[in-house]
Design a protein around this motif. Structure first.
Motif, PDB file in Angstrom:
ATOM      1  N   VAL A  96     -14.423  35.579  15.916  1.00 50.55           N
ATOM      2  CA  VAL A  96     -15.533  35.611  16.869  1.00 50.55           C
ATOM      3  C   VAL A  96     -15.965  34.177  17.149  1.00 50.55           C
ATOM      4  O   VAL A  96     -16.251  33.410  16.217  1.00 50.55           O
ATOM      5  CB  VAL A  96     -16.734  36.414  16.331  1.00 50.55           C
ATOM      6  CG1 VAL A  96     -17.886  36.375  17.319  1.00 50.55           C
ATOM      7  CG2 VAL A  96     -16.327  37.846  16.052  1.00 50.55           C
ATOM      8  N   GLU A  97     -15.996  33.811  18.408  1.00 50.27           N
ATOM      9  CA  GLU A  97     -16.450  32.474  18.782  1.00 50.27           C
ATOM     10  C   GLU A  97     -17.971  32.448  18.776  1.00 50.27           C
ATOM     11  O   GLU A  97     -18.630  33.278  19.421  1.00 50.27           O
ATOM     12  CB  GLU A  97     -15.929  32.121  20.174  1.00 50.27           C
ATOM     13  CG  GLU A  97     -16.327  30.732  20.622  1.00 50.27           C
ATOM     14  CD  GLU A  97     -15.800  30.404  22.003  1.00 50.27           C
ATOM     15  OE1 GLU A  97     -16.155  29.343  22.533  1.00 50.27           O
ATOM     16  OE2 GLU A  97     -15.039  31.237  22.544  1.00 50.27           O
ATOM     17  N   LEU A  98     -18.527  31.532  18.036  1.00 49.52           N
ATOM     18  CA  LEU A  98     -19.988  31.427  17.954  1.00 49.52           C
ATOM     19  C   LEU A  98     -20.516  30.726  19.201  1.00 49.52           C
ATOM     20  O   LEU A  98     -20.103  29.614  19.516  1.00 49.52           O
ATOM     21  CB  LEU A  98     -20.397  30.644  16.702  1.00 49.52           C
ATOM     22  CG  LEU A  98     -20.075  31.308  15.359  1.00 49.52           C
ATOM     23  CD1 LEU A  98     -20.492  30.398  14.218  1.00 49.52           C
ATOM     24  CD2 LEU A  98     -20.781  32.649  15.251  1.00 49.52           C
ATOM     25  N   PRO A  99     -21.433  31.352  19.899  1.00 48.78           N
ATOM     26  CA  PRO A  99     -21.994  30.722  21.114  1.00 48.78           C
ATOM     27  C   PRO A  99     -22.988  29.636  20.727  1.00 48.78           C
ATOM     28  O   PRO A  99     -23.508  29.616  19.609  1.00 48.78           O
ATOM     29  CB  PRO A  99     -22.696  31.896  21.812  1.00 48.78           C
ATOM     30  CG  PRO A  99     -23.107  32.789  20.684  1.00 48.78           C
ATOM     31  CD  PRO A  99     -22.018  32.680  19.650  1.00 48.78           C
ATOM     32  N   PRO A 100     -23.293  28.744  21.630  1.00 54.39           N
ATOM     33  CA  PRO A 100     -24.340  27.741  21.349  1.00 54.39           C
ATOM     34  C   PRO A 100     -25.696  28.429  21.193  1.00 54.39           C
ATOM     35  O   PRO A 100     -26.032  29.346  21.948  1.00 54.39           O
ATOM     36  CB  PRO A 100     -24.311  26.838  22.583  1.00 54.39           C
ATOM     37  CG  PRO A 100     -23.680  27.672  23.659  1.00 54.39           C
ATOM     38  CD  PRO A 100     -22.692  28.555  22.963  1.00 54.39           C
ATOM     39  N   LEU A 101     -26.444  28.015  20.195  1.00 52.23           N
ATOM     40  CA  LEU A 101     -27.727  28.649  19.895  1.00 52.23           C
ATOM     41  C   LEU A 101     -28.833  27.988  20.707  1.00 52.23           C
ATOM     42  O   LEU A 101     -29.120  26.804  20.548  1.00 52.23           O
ATOM     43  CB  LEU A 101     -28.020  28.540  18.395  1.00 52.23           C
ATOM     44  CG  LEU A 101     -26.990  29.200  17.466  1.00 52.23           C
ATOM     45  CD1 LEU A 101     -27.379  29.012  16.010  1.00 52.23           C
ATOM     46  CD2 LEU A 101     -26.851  30.687  17.796  1.00 52.23           C
ATOM     47  N   ARG A 102     -29.464  28.753  21.575  1.00 44.22           N
ATOM     48  CA  ARG A 102     -30.553  28.263  22.403  1.00 44.22           C
ATOM     49  C   ARG A 102     -31.693  29.283  22.395  1.00 44.22           C
ATOM     50  O   ARG A 102     -31.481  30.461  22.116  1.00 44.22           O
ATOM     51  CB  ARG A 102     -30.096  28.058  23.854  1.00 44.22           C
ATOM     52  CG  ARG A 102     -28.927  27.090  24.032  1.00 44.22           C
ATOM     53  CD  ARG A 102     -28.706  26.825  25.518  1.00 44.22           C
ATOM     54  NE  ARG A 102     -27.571  25.928  25.741  1.00 44.22           N
ATOM     55  CZ  ARG A 102     -26.352  26.351  26.036  1.00 44.22           C
ATOM     56  NH1 ARG A 102     -26.106  27.636  26.140  1.00 44.22           N
ATOM     57  NH2 ARG A 102     -25.380  25.473  26.241  1.00 44.22           N
ATOM     58  N   LEU A 103     -32.858  28.821  22.708  1.00 43.49           N
ATOM     59  CA  LEU A 103     -33.989  29.742  22.843  1.00 43.49           C
ATOM     60  C   LEU A 103     -33.753  30.638  24.055  1.00 43.49           C
ATOM     61  O   LEU A 103     -33.472  30.143  25.154  1.00 43.49           O
ATOM     62  CB  LEU A 103     -35.298  28.980  23.006  1.00 43.49           C
ATOM     63  CG  LEU A 103     -35.811  28.243  21.763  1.00 43.49           C
ATOM     64  CD1 LEU A 103     -37.065  27.430  22.110  1.00 43.49           C
ATOM     65  CD2 LEU A 103     -36.117  29.232  20.645  1.00 43.49           C
ATOM     66  N   PRO A 104     -33.862  31.970  23.892  1.00 42.59           N
ATOM     67  CA  PRO A 104     -33.604  32.866  25.021  1.00 42.59           C
ATOM     68  C   PRO A 104     -34.706  32.795  26.067  1.00 42.59           C
ATOM     69  O   PRO A 104     -35.886  32.583  25.748  1.00 42.59           O
ATOM     70  CB  PRO A 104     -33.580  34.250  24.360  1.00 42.59           C
ATOM     71  CG  PRO A 104     -34.416  34.095  23.133  1.00 42.59           C
ATOM     72  CD  PRO A 104     -34.202  32.689  22.660  1.00 42.59           C
ATOM     73  N   LEU A 105     -34.305  32.975  27.299  1.00 39.10           N
ATOM     74  CA  LEU A 105     -35.267  33.026  28.395  1.00 39.10           C
ATOM     75  C   LEU A 105     -35.746  34.456  28.582  1.00 39.10           C
ATOM     76  O   LEU A 105     -34.953  35.396  28.583  1.00 39.10           O
ATOM     77  CB  LEU A 105     -34.618  32.520  29.688  1.00 39.10           C
ATOM     78  CG  LEU A 105     -34.165  31.054  29.697  1.00 39.10           C
ATOM     79  CD1 LEU A 105     -33.452  30.744  31.016  1.00 39.10           C
ATOM     80  CD2 LEU A 105     -35.356  30.127  29.502  1.00 39.10           C
TER      81      LEU A 105
END
Length: 255
Positions: A96-105
């Motif tokens: 599983v490719e880990l996505p970049p962690l960002r605050l969700p909109l």
């Protein structure tokens, strides 16, 4: 024989097996999807059914709950272990490719949640409506009573349950929560002993999923696969229920 991704549809199955059947699309191979769907249909109770089952067992004893959980878990792992060796194909790897962690909109959450709700209403709800209408129609023409009488020797002789339980099992196929609720009504009327409650809960949990789930399985994997699963799960549920009754009776279990 499954990788970690299969945890997602299994957990979702505790909410709704019909929806969880669709989410097996996240699994990479046909083998993994088929195996996950089989386990979902076999021994993963939906939230409506699980609530009634746990409520009835809690009213008996903790040992009753433990027996139910142990039997269902043993069937889940036993059938899964055998199926993983019989279904052709190789076990897929878990990458599983880990996505970049960002605050969700908030706007993205609202849009995506709305899109999934719309999908659910269009894809799954019609099957529930069809199942409910079928229950109404069969009850009005008397087919439910006839089918219950036809299966009475199996319900009363092998499972040791009252004849009225046959209707509950039929309702459980048309709508899973209806079946569990029917058994709850029997227990509230004093028609089920503690031993019979455990046997009934084991059987209804392993029993064929509701008709909406069967229709969704047919849509995902074809009618031949759906009917094959029904042909496997139906006798297995009654076989396990009868074995539980015999074992508990021989052990002198009385809650």
């Amino acid at each position: 024989g499954l990788n970690g991704k299969a945890v997602l549809p299994m957990v979702l199955g505790l909410g709704c097996v019909t929806m969880a059947t669709v989410t097996t699309r996240i699994l990479e191979t046909r083998r993994d999807r088929l195996l996950a769907i089989l386990l979902l249909a076999l021994a993963i109770p939906c939230s409506a059914q699980l609530g009634v089952v746990m409520g009835m067992l809690a009213g008996v004893s903790f040992s009753a709950t433990l027996i139910w959980f142990s039997v269902v878990l043993a069937v889940l792992f036993g059938v899964g272990w055998i199926a993983a060796r019989l279904i052709p194909g190789q076990r897929s790897t878990f990458l599983v490719e880990l996505p970049p962690l960002r605050l969700p909109l908030v706007s993205n959450i609202v849009v995506k949640t709305g899109a999934r709700l719309e999908w659910y209403m269009k894809e799954v709800v019609p099957f529930f409506l069809a199942g409910t209408f079928l229950v109404f129609l069969l009850d009005k023409v008397g087919v439910l009573t006839w089918l219950a009488g036809f299966g009475q020797p199996l319900v009363t002789g092998w499972l040791g349950l009252p004849p009225e339980a046959g209707v509950a099992f039929l309702m459980g196929f048309l709508r899973r929560d209806f079946g569990a609720t029917g058994l709850f009504v029997l227990a509230s009327q004093g028609l089920l002993s503690p031993l019979q409650i455990v046997v009934a809960m084991v059987t209804i949990t392993i029993f064929i999923p509701c008709i909406a789930a069967v229709m969704m399985i047919a849509r995902e994997r074809g009618w031949l696969t759906a009917l094959a699963m029904v042909a496997l799960i139906f006798p297995l549920a009654f076989l396990v229920g009868g074995i539980v009754r015999i074992a508990l009776s021989a052990a002198g279990w009385a809650a």
